[in-house]
Scaffold this motif. Sequence first.
Motif, PDB file in Angstrom:
ATOM      1  N   SER A 112       0.739  -1.138  -0.073  1.00 58.59           N
ATOM      2  CA  SER A 112      -0.028  -0.041   0.057  1.00 58.59           C
ATOM      3  C   SER A 112       0.920   1.448   0.058  1.00 58.59           C
ATOM      4  CB  SER A 112      -0.948   0.064   1.259  1.00 58.59           C
ATOM      5  OG  SER A 112      -0.248   0.030   2.275  1.00 58.59           O
ATOM      6  N   MET A 113       0.312   2.365  -0.443  1.00 50.88           N
ATOM      7  CA  MET A 113       1.099   3.730  -0.494  1.00 50.88           C
ATOM      8  C   MET A 113       0.213   4.874  -0.252  1.00 50.88           C
ATOM      9  SD  MET A 113       3.053   2.959  -4.112  1.00 50.88           S
ATOM     10  CE  MET A 113       3.692   1.424  -4.733  1.00 50.88           C
ATOM     11  N   ASP A 114       0.754   5.754   0.549  1.00 53.31           N
ATOM     12  CA  ASP A 114      -0.126   6.974   0.723  1.00 53.31           C
ATOM     13  C   ASP A 114       1.067   8.002   0.574  1.00 53.31           C
ATOM     14  OD1 ASP A 114      -2.308   5.838   2.281  1.00 53.31           O
ATOM     15  OD2 ASP A 114      -0.787   5.092   3.600  1.00 53.31           O
ATOM     16  N   TYR A 115       0.463   9.102  -0.405  1.00 52.76           N
ATOM     17  CA  TYR A 115       1.201  10.073  -0.765  1.00 52.76           C
ATOM     18  C   TYR A 115       0.549  11.260  -1.267  1.00 52.76           C
ATOM     19  CZ  TYR A 115       0.828   7.681  -5.252  1.00 52.76           C
ATOM     20  OH  TYR A 115       0.600   7.118  -6.563  1.00 52.76           O
ATOM     21  N   GLY A 121       5.448  10.919   0.057  1.00 46.83           N
ATOM     22  CA  GLY A 121       4.827   9.951   1.299  1.00 46.83           C
ATOM     23  C   GLY A 121       5.647   8.659   1.491  1.00 46.83           C
ATOM     24  N   ASN A 122       4.784   7.580   1.419  1.00 48.64           N
ATOM     25  CA  ASN A 122       5.525   6.428   2.012  1.00 48.64           C
ATOM     26  C   ASN A 122       4.916   5.169   1.130  1.00 48.64           C
ATOM     27  OD1 ASN A 122       7.405   6.727   4.456  1.00 48.64           O
ATOM     28  ND2 ASN A 122       5.466   8.220   5.026  1.00 48.64           N
ATOM     29  N   ILE A 123       5.677   4.192   1.152  1.00 51.30           N
ATOM     30  CA  ILE A 123       5.305   2.870   0.527  1.00 51.30           C
ATOM     31  C   ILE A 123       5.216   1.879   1.500  1.00 51.30           C
ATOM     32  CG2 ILE A 123       5.888   0.953  -1.173  1.00 51.30           C
ATOM     33  CD1 ILE A 123       7.529   3.080  -2.703  1.00 51.30           C
ATOM     34  N   HIS A 124       4.350   1.024   1.951  1.00 50.49           N
ATOM     35  CA  HIS A 124       4.094   0.235   3.017  1.00 50.49           C
ATOM     36  C   HIS A 124       4.133  -1.374   2.275  1.00 50.49           C
ATOM     37  CE1 HIS A 124       3.024   3.913   5.217  1.00 50.49           C
ATOM     38  NE2 HIS A 124       2.030   4.125   4.384  1.00 50.49           N
ATOM     39  N   HIS A 144       7.930  -3.424   6.529  1.00 43.14           N
ATOM     40  CA  HIS A 144       9.041  -2.321   6.112  1.00 43.14           C
ATOM     41  C   HIS A 144       8.124  -1.102   5.374  1.00 43.14           C
ATOM     42  CE1 HIS A 144       9.943  -4.405   2.433  1.00 43.14           C
ATOM     43  NE2 HIS A 144      10.324  -3.079   1.779  1.00 43.14           N
ATOM     44  N   ASN A 145       8.893   0.077   5.553  1.00 41.65           N
ATOM     45  CA  ASN A 145       8.307   1.127   4.922  1.00 41.65           C
ATOM     46  C   ASN A 145       9.557   1.876   3.979  1.00 41.65           C
ATOM     47  OD1 ASN A 145       5.801   1.152   6.054  1.00 41.65           O
ATOM     48  ND2 ASN A 145       6.337   2.528   7.818  1.00 41.65           N
ATOM     49  N   VAL A 146       8.928   2.531   2.875  1.00 42.10           N
ATOM     50  CA  VAL A 146      10.059   3.028   2.084  1.00 42.10           C
ATOM     51  C   VAL A 146       9.406   4.227   1.592  1.00 42.10           C
ATOM     52  CG1 VAL A 146      11.055   2.838  -0.345  1.00 42.10           C
ATOM     53  CG2 VAL A 146      10.554   0.736   0.750  1.00 42.10           C
ATOM     54  N   PRO A 147      10.213   5.470   1.640  1.00 51.39           N
ATOM     55  CA  PRO A 147       9.921   6.845   1.325  1.00 51.39           C
ATOM     56  C   PRO A 147       9.689   6.721   0.121  1.00 51.39           C
ATOM     57  CG  PRO A 147      12.119   6.838   2.149  1.00 51.39           C
ATOM     58  CD  PRO A 147      11.621   5.550   2.389  1.00 51.39           C
ATOM     59  N   ILE A 148       8.820   7.783  -0.384  1.00 50.09           N
ATOM     60  CA  ILE A 148       8.383   8.420  -1.796  1.00 50.09           C
ATOM     61  C   ILE A 148       9.097   9.846  -1.726  1.00 50.09           C
ATOM     62  CG2 ILE A 148       6.640   8.815  -3.543  1.00 50.09           C
ATOM     63  CD1 ILE A 148       4.847   6.522  -2.182  1.00 50.09           C
TER      64      ILE A 148
END
Length: 203
Positions: free
Chosen positions: A126-129, A150-153, A158-162
């Motif tokens: 999932s992603m929220d940005y 935003g962020n990738i979940h 683990h999370n990855v920044p966007i």
Amino acid sequence: METEFKFRLKDTSVFDRIVESAEINSMGIDKVETIEMNATYFDTADYDLHNKGIAFRTRMEDDRCTATIKWDVDVSDGLHKREEFNLVVSDERLADKPSIELFVSSDAYDVLKEAAGDKELLKTISMDYQRRQFKVDTGKSISCISVDEGNIHHRDGHNVPICELEIEWYYGDEDDFISLASMIKDKYELEAEDMSKLQRAFV
């Protein structure tokens, strides 16, 4: 077909500099639009879609839900070209548990069916940005310049920044679109991004 350049950013201030630049403002531009994005990607338990370079996504764009399939990706120096099919979904419940039957009347259905068969599709990423964007009309081509933050979940936790800039070709002369993107890349010393958001989730 979707055609766009992606650039990796350290922060989003370069987008504001582009918006304010005299060179860009000498062209026909729209006002900046802000959209809240909430995306969910689906795959089989064995990641059959991912392993074959296919992305199946539903995304809330403010209050609109869109289902998207992307496949046949070709990437070179930040330029991404891929087949894409989008479908506005009226029943938002399908955003959490979509079916490939949504695409039965399109070429995307055959692509999904061959890759996943009748296997159940599960939420994977999932992603929220937040996206800020505006359209540019050079007189020869129309493109959209946007910045995502935003962020990738990943479902394993683990999370990855966007933080990336995209320049997408809408209409007109493709060479003119490429010239516009190259000018922006050189002027602002941008770093090409050859990975999609979904690919970055697996790194």
